[in-house]
Write a protein that holds these residues in place. Sequence first.
Motif, PDB file in Angstrom:
ATOM      1  N   GLY A 288      57.442  55.909  39.493  1.00  0.00           N
ATOM      2  CA  GLY A 288      56.081  55.951  40.000  1.00  0.00           C
ATOM      3  C   GLY A 288      55.855  55.081  41.220  1.00  0.00           C
ATOM      4  N   VAL A 289      54.856  55.468  42.009  1.00  0.00           N
ATOM      5  CA  VAL A 289      54.372  54.687  43.142  1.00  0.00           C
ATOM      6  C   VAL A 289      52.856  54.638  43.025  1.00  0.00           C
ATOM      7  CG1 VAL A 289      54.201  54.497  45.647  1.00  0.00           C
ATOM      8  CG2 VAL A 289      56.269  55.480  44.620  1.00  0.00           C
ATOM      9  N   THR A 290      52.267  53.450  43.157  1.00  0.00           N
ATOM     10  CA  THR A 290      50.818  53.342  43.078  1.00  0.00           C
ATOM     11  C   THR A 290      50.305  52.395  44.160  1.00  0.00           C
ATOM     12  OG1 THR A 290      48.941  52.994  41.575  1.00  0.00           O
ATOM     13  CG2 THR A 290      50.759  51.420  41.420  1.00  0.00           C
ATOM     14  N   CYS A 291      49.095  52.656  44.606  1.00  0.00           N
ATOM     15  CA  CYS A 291      48.452  51.830  45.636  1.00  0.00           C
ATOM     16  C   CYS A 291      47.193  51.215  45.033  1.00  0.00           C
ATOM     17  CB  CYS A 291      48.106  52.682  46.861  1.00  0.00           C
ATOM     18  SG  CYS A 291      49.506  53.569  47.562  1.00  0.00           S
ATOM     19  N   ARG A 292      47.287  49.951  44.619  1.00  0.00           N
ATOM     20  CA  ARG A 292      46.178  49.265  43.959  1.00  0.00           C
ATOM     21  C   ARG A 292      46.192  47.793  44.333  1.00  0.00           C
ATOM     22  NH1 ARG A 292      47.595  51.707  38.058  1.00  0.00           N
ATOM     23  NH2 ARG A 292      45.742  50.623  37.314  1.00  0.00           N
ATOM     24  N   ASP A 293      45.034  47.172  44.223  1.00  0.00           N
ATOM     25  CA  ASP A 293      44.943  45.744  44.526  1.00  0.00           C
ATOM     26  C   ASP A 293      45.601  44.956  43.395  1.00  0.00           C
ATOM     27  OD1 ASP A 293      44.318  43.227  45.368  1.00  0.00           O
ATOM     28  OD2 ASP A 293      42.153  43.412  45.081  1.00  0.00           O
ATOM     29  N   ILE A 294      46.630  44.214  43.722  1.00  0.00           N
ATOM     30  CA  ILE A 294      47.378  43.453  42.721  1.00  0.00           C
ATOM     31  C   ILE A 294      46.977  41.989  42.706  1.00  0.00           C
ATOM     32  CG2 ILE A 294      49.679  42.690  42.016  1.00  0.00           C
ATOM     33  CD1 ILE A 294      49.102  45.640  41.442  1.00  0.00           C
ATOM     34  N   ASP A 295      46.775  41.388  43.879  1.00  0.00           N
ATOM     35  CA  ASP A 295      46.529  39.948  43.945  1.00  0.00           C
ATOM     36  C   ASP A 295      45.057  39.581  44.090  1.00  0.00           C
ATOM     37  OD1 ASP A 295      46.340  40.953  46.474  1.00  0.00           O
ATOM     38  OD2 ASP A 295      47.665  39.482  47.421  1.00  0.00           O
ATOM     39  N   GLY A 296      44.159  40.564  43.968  1.00  0.00           N
ATOM     40  CA  GLY A 296      42.733  40.267  43.925  1.00  0.00           C
ATOM     41  C   GLY A 296      42.090  39.921  45.247  1.00  0.00           C
ATOM     42  N   ASP A 297      42.700  40.341  46.362  1.00  0.00           N
ATOM     43  CA  ASP A 297      42.116  40.028  47.672  1.00  0.00           C
ATOM     44  C   ASP A 297      41.295  41.180  48.234  1.00  0.00           C
ATOM     45  OD1 ASP A 297      44.091  41.819  48.315  1.00  0.00           O
ATOM     46  OD2 ASP A 297      45.106  40.530  49.777  1.00  0.00           O
ATOM     47  N   GLY A 298      41.119  42.248  47.436  1.00  0.00           N
ATOM     48  CA  GLY A 298      40.321  43.380  47.881  1.00  0.00           C
ATOM     49  C   GLY A 298      41.073  44.399  48.700  1.00  0.00           C
ATOM     50  N   LEU A 299      42.377  44.192  48.929  1.00  0.00           N
ATOM     51  CA  LEU A 299      43.187  45.111  49.727  1.00  0.00           C
ATOM     52  C   LEU A 299      44.180  45.846  48.832  1.00  0.00           C
ATOM     53  CD1 LEU A 299      44.004  42.776  52.760  1.00  0.00           C
ATOM     54  CD2 LEU A 299      42.217  44.529  52.626  1.00  0.00           C
ATOM     55  N   LYS A 300      44.426  47.101  49.134  1.00  0.00           N
ATOM     56  CA  LYS A 300      45.365  47.895  48.352  1.00  0.00           C
ATOM     57  C   LYS A 300      46.799  47.443  48.627  1.00  0.00           C
ATOM     58  CE  LYS A 300      42.779  52.213  47.750  1.00  0.00           C
ATOM     59  NZ  LYS A 300      41.520  51.815  48.405  1.00  0.00           N
ATOM     60  N   VAL A 355      51.414  46.866  36.318  1.00  0.00           N
ATOM     61  CA  VAL A 355      50.227  46.455  37.079  1.00  0.00           C
ATOM     62  C   VAL A 355      49.446  45.394  36.307  1.00  0.00           C
ATOM     63  CG1 VAL A 355      47.981  47.226  37.934  1.00  0.00           C
ATOM     64  CG2 VAL A 355      50.033  48.580  38.411  1.00  0.00           C
ATOM     65  N   GLU A 356      49.313  45.586  35.016  1.00  0.00           N
ATOM     66  CA  GLU A 356      48.582  44.621  34.180  1.00  0.00           C
ATOM     67  C   GLU A 356      49.250  43.252  34.207  1.00  0.00           C
ATOM     68  OE1 GLU A 356      47.395  43.972  29.470  1.00  0.00           O
ATOM     69  OE2 GLU A 356      47.936  45.979  30.199  1.00  0.00           O
ATOM     70  N   LYS A 357      50.566  43.225  34.090  1.00  0.00           N
ATOM     71  CA  LYS A 357      51.285  41.956  34.088  1.00  0.00           C
ATOM     72  C   LYS A 357      51.217  41.282  35.460  1.00  0.00           C
ATOM     73  CE  LYS A 357      54.526  42.895  30.321  1.00  0.00           C
ATOM     74  NZ  LYS A 357      54.084  41.745  29.500  1.00  0.00           N
ATOM     75  N   ALA A 358      51.304  42.081  36.514  1.00  0.00           N
ATOM     76  CA  ALA A 358      51.244  41.515  37.864  1.00  0.00           C
ATOM     77  C   ALA A 358      49.868  40.923  38.143  1.00  0.00           C
ATOM     78  CB  ALA A 358      51.582  42.591  38.895  1.00  0.00           C
ATOM     79  N   ARG A 359      48.832  41.601  37.736  1.00  0.00           N
ATOM     80  CA  ARG A 359      47.476  41.070  37.929  1.00  0.00           C
ATOM     81  C   ARG A 359      47.260  39.821  37.082  1.00  0.00           C
ATOM     82  NH1 ARG A 359      44.061  46.795  38.067  1.00  0.00           N
ATOM     83  NH2 ARG A 359      44.190  47.092  40.332  1.00  0.00           N
ATOM     84  N   ALA A 360      47.816  39.810  35.883  1.00  0.00           N
ATOM     85  CA  ALA A 360      47.679  38.627  35.031  1.00  0.00           C
ATOM     86  C   ALA A 360      48.342  37.418  35.683  1.00  0.00           C
ATOM     87  CB  ALA A 360      48.299  38.907  33.661  1.00  0.00           C
ATOM     88  N   TYR A 361      49.429  37.655  36.391  1.00  0.00           N
ATOM     89  CA  TYR A 361      50.093  36.556  37.094  1.00  0.00           C
ATOM     90  C   TYR A 361      49.147  35.924  38.107  1.00  0.00           C
ATOM     91  CZ  TYR A 361      53.347  34.056  40.121  1.00  0.00           C
ATOM     92  OH  TYR A 361      53.973  33.076  40.864  1.00  0.00           O
ATOM     93  N   TRP A 362      48.350  36.751  38.763  1.00  0.00           N
ATOM     94  CA  TRP A 362      47.403  36.247  39.759  1.00  0.00           C
ATOM     95  C   TRP A 362      46.067  35.835  39.136  1.00  0.00           C
ATOM     96  CZ3 TRP A 362      49.297  34.744  44.112  1.00  0.00           C
ATOM     97  CH2 TRP A 362      50.434  35.357  44.633  1.00  0.00           C
ATOM     98  N   GLY A 363      45.954  35.989  37.809  1.00  0.00           N
ATOM     99  CA  GLY A 363      44.792  35.468  37.110  1.00  0.00           C
ATOM    100  C   GLY A 363      43.545  36.324  37.195  1.00  0.00           C
ATOM    101  N   TRP A 364      43.723  37.622  37.264  1.00  0.00           N
ATOM    102  CA  TRP A 364      42.537  38.479  37.291  1.00  0.00           C
ATOM    103  C   TRP A 364      42.877  39.845  36.705  1.00  0.00           C
ATOM    104  CZ3 TRP A 364      40.883  42.783  40.536  1.00  0.00           C
ATOM    105  CH2 TRP A 364      41.920  43.357  41.263  1.00  0.00           C
ATOM    106  N   GLN A 365      41.864  40.619  36.434  1.00  0.00           N
ATOM    107  CA  GLN A 365      42.031  41.977  35.954  1.00  0.00           C
ATOM    108  C   GLN A 365      40.809  42.798  36.335  1.00  0.00           C
ATOM    109  OE1 GLN A 365      42.277  42.053  31.694  1.00  0.00           O
ATOM    110  NE2 GLN A 365      40.486  40.765  31.386  1.00  0.00           N
ATOM    111  N   THR A 366      40.981  44.103  36.363  1.00  0.00           N
ATOM    112  CA  THR A 366      39.874  44.993  36.682  1.00  0.00           C
ATOM    113  C   THR A 366      40.153  46.366  36.096  1.00  0.00           C
ATOM    114  OG1 THR A 366      38.559  45.997  38.463  1.00  0.00           O
ATOM    115  CG2 THR A 366      40.900  45.725  38.877  1.00  0.00           C
ATOM    116  N   THR A 367      39.119  47.098  35.828  1.00  0.00           N
ATOM    117  CA  THR A 367      39.252  48.492  35.393  1.00  0.00           C
ATOM    118  C   THR A 367      38.710  49.423  36.457  1.00  0.00           C
ATOM    119  OG1 THR A 367      37.095  48.373  34.277  1.00  0.00           O
ATOM    120  CG2 THR A 367      39.072  47.885  32.961  1.00  0.00           C
ATOM    121  N   ASN A 368      38.300  48.848  37.595  1.00  0.00           N
ATOM    122  CA  ASN A 368      37.693  49.629  38.668  1.00  0.00           C
ATOM    123  C   ASN A 368      38.721  49.884  39.763  1.00  0.00           C
ATOM    124  OD1 ASN A 368      35.887  50.958  40.306  1.00  0.00           O
ATOM    125  ND2 ASN A 368      35.003  49.053  41.152  1.00  0.00           N
ATOM    126  N   ASP A 369      39.602  50.860  39.515  1.00  0.00           N
ATOM    127  CA  ASP A 369      40.642  51.210  40.491  1.00  0.00           C
ATOM    128  C   ASP A 369      40.317  52.500  41.205  1.00  0.00           C
ATOM    129  OD1 ASP A 369      42.422  49.056  40.319  1.00  0.00           O
ATOM    130  OD2 ASP A 369      43.334  49.868  38.517  1.00  0.00           O
TER     131      ASP A 369
END
Length: 369
Positions: A288-300, A355-369
């Motif tokens: 898979g390939v996905t384009c989503r904000d991982i580090d919480g800076d608002g950028l894909k 994606v969930e684990k990567a976002r957890a590393y940066w200390g955030w999560q979202t369901t609005n993708d």
Amino acid sequence: MNRSRYGSALVLTALSCCLFWGEIVQAAPTETDDASVTAEYEAYYDRLMSIENREGIAGGGFKVVEDQIFALEPDEEESMLMIPAFDERYNRLALFLVDGDGQIRYRTEQMETNYRVRGRMRQPEQSIAAVSFQDLDRDGRTDIILITSCVNESGAYAGETYKVGDVLFQDRTGNGFYRDYRISEKINRFGMNKNADSIAAFVRDGDSTEFLYTASTLQELQRNRFRVIPEQCYLRTFGKLGKLQVTPGTYRIADYDIFMIYLVNEQGDIISVLQPMGEYDNLYALKGVTCRDIDGDGLKDIVILARYSYEGEGGELLIESDYRIYYQRTGGFVPDMEIRDVYQCSDEDTMEILVEKARAYWGWQTTND
């Protein structure tokens, strides 16, 4: 050839060589350093050339790689043996050709792997990854393909391994070998250094991955048999970079699929290139390939999950799941250098889990993708 001039020329080559694929580039030496390295090299070269027989290799300060000793012509009863050995002080690789009486008939240390760090005699820790004997220039003589595995010593890629490929062509006399630095440069610059088959496909058959790194348009890629994976293509807006199509695909050289991802604008121009395959030999399956904000800076950002194959130490085929994360920054994308150090994915991981684990590393999560 004058030995002193020969040594100086080799040192200058080492000082000026370019390093690829995350290798460490040392600061340029001063004139005093240059003279010191030249003197070191000349002493080292004299020591190498003074070795006359097989028994003298260890006594000359070299450690023989016992499990990589091979007959140059295995079908001939009196074939010379190729004996590789690393200099114990400088970690430089030398090859010795030894006859049936144990006498050294040829030796060389003129290999790409000995010039990874410029301006310094000692080279990174390395080992021999592969040796192959083939007639690459179709002259009826056996040539040598040599691949070493090196380890970065410092910097952002410290501890990471990379491969260095080289080819030694047997000369017309049958008593020596030579190398073409232009071939070595292309092998290593354009990622054809991972296995002997890819090197042979380039040198003997003329296949090349160079266009994967130099193409400026998607059309040019496809004209050279780059195969787009349409089900994983996405058109996304990436901030100031604008609307780009994420275009994954493969190019086949020998029996290996080289995996690349290109970001292409609406005019078909390549804006950026991603190389998620790293040091693996082959793309086995793209999960898979996905384009989503991982580090919480608002950028894909871009996340790639795939299975890759490579050859194990015993020649066996190994398959492994792995991932890459590329963070969007001003003007382009940068690879993740942190999460991979703490989380190694498994075959059971899905893109959502990753994606969930990567976002957890940066200390955030979202369901609005």
